[in-house]
Write an enzyme that holds these catalytic residues in place. Structure first.
Site, mmCIF file in Angstrom:
data_model
loop_
_atom_site.group_PDB
_atom_site.id
_atom_site.type_symbol
_atom_site.label_atom_id
_atom_site.label_comp_id
_atom_site.label_asym_id
_atom_site.label_seq_id
_atom_site.Cartn_x
_atom_site.Cartn_y
_atom_site.Cartn_z
ATOM 1 N N CYS A 16 0.869 -1.159 0.000
ATOM 2 C CA CYS A 16 0.000 0.000 0.000
ATOM 3 C C CYS A 16 0.913 1.218 0.000
ATOM 4 C CB CYS A 16 -0.882 -0.016 1.240
ATOM 5 S SG CYS A 16 -2.233 1.144 1.156
ATOM 6 N N CYS A 88 -4.284 -0.933 -2.522
ATOM 7 C CA CYS A 88 -4.744 0.392 -2.929
ATOM 8 C C CYS A 88 -4.370 0.600 -4.389
ATOM 9 C CB CYS A 88 -4.180 1.505 -2.038
ATOM 10 S SG CYS A 88 -2.451 1.892 -2.251
ATOM 11 N N CYS A 95 3.616 -0.333 -8.278
ATOM 12 C CA CYS A 95 4.293 -1.518 -7.755
ATOM 13 C C CYS A 95 5.400 -1.959 -8.711
ATOM 14 C CB CYS A 95 3.282 -2.649 -7.584
ATOM 15 S SG CYS A 95 4.009 -4.159 -6.949
#
Length: 142
Positions: A16, A88, A95
């Site tokens: 997150c 999220c 990422c």
């Protein structure tokens, strides 16, 4: 592969942005629900401190995350994970690619820390319950 390698727990990373609420609660719940079947970590792209309400609502569930610390995902870039779960939308977009056979999962959850102050605690409770349901279903399917 040796027999001991075959028994190694699956490595799971919850991501997150701030690593302060959703991913911390997911880490605590997954450890609680999976026991030693999984090796669990969490991190964020812009870590902050663990949110006090995350600690509080998890304690009500009997899970102590008060000793957790927010970690930057760069601390884990050299680690291989079997599963990377973003919780999220921003983390899903930002990422990085992790080495190894990581399967990516995206569980978009509201940011309880962004809820209005009068509804913030209820938002943390909702996210905790949704995470628990998702993790239980994921473990059952794994």
């Amino acid at each position: 592969m040796s027999a001991s390698d075959e028994r190694a727990p699956r490595r799971v990373l919850f991501l997150c942005t701030a690593n302060s609420a959703r991913s911390q609660m997911a880490e605590g719940l997954a450890r609680h629900l999976a026991g030693d079947r999984l090796d669990i970590a969490s991190a964020g792209s812009a870590p902050a401190s663990v949110h006090p309400l995350a600690i509080e609502v998890m304690a009500e569930r009997g899970i102590d995350i008060s000793g957790h610390r927010s970690k930057h995902l760069e601390e884990l870039l050299d680690s291989a994970f079997d599963d990377v779960v973003t919780v999220c939308d921003r983390a899903a977009t930002n990422c990085p690619v992790f080495p190894g056979p990581a399967r990516r999962h995206h569980w978009p959850l509201e940011d309880p820390a962004a809820a209005p102050s009068e509804g913030r605690r209820a938002a943390f409770l909702r996210v905790r319950e949704e995470l628990e349901e998702r993790i239980e279903a994921w473990l059952d399917a794994s």
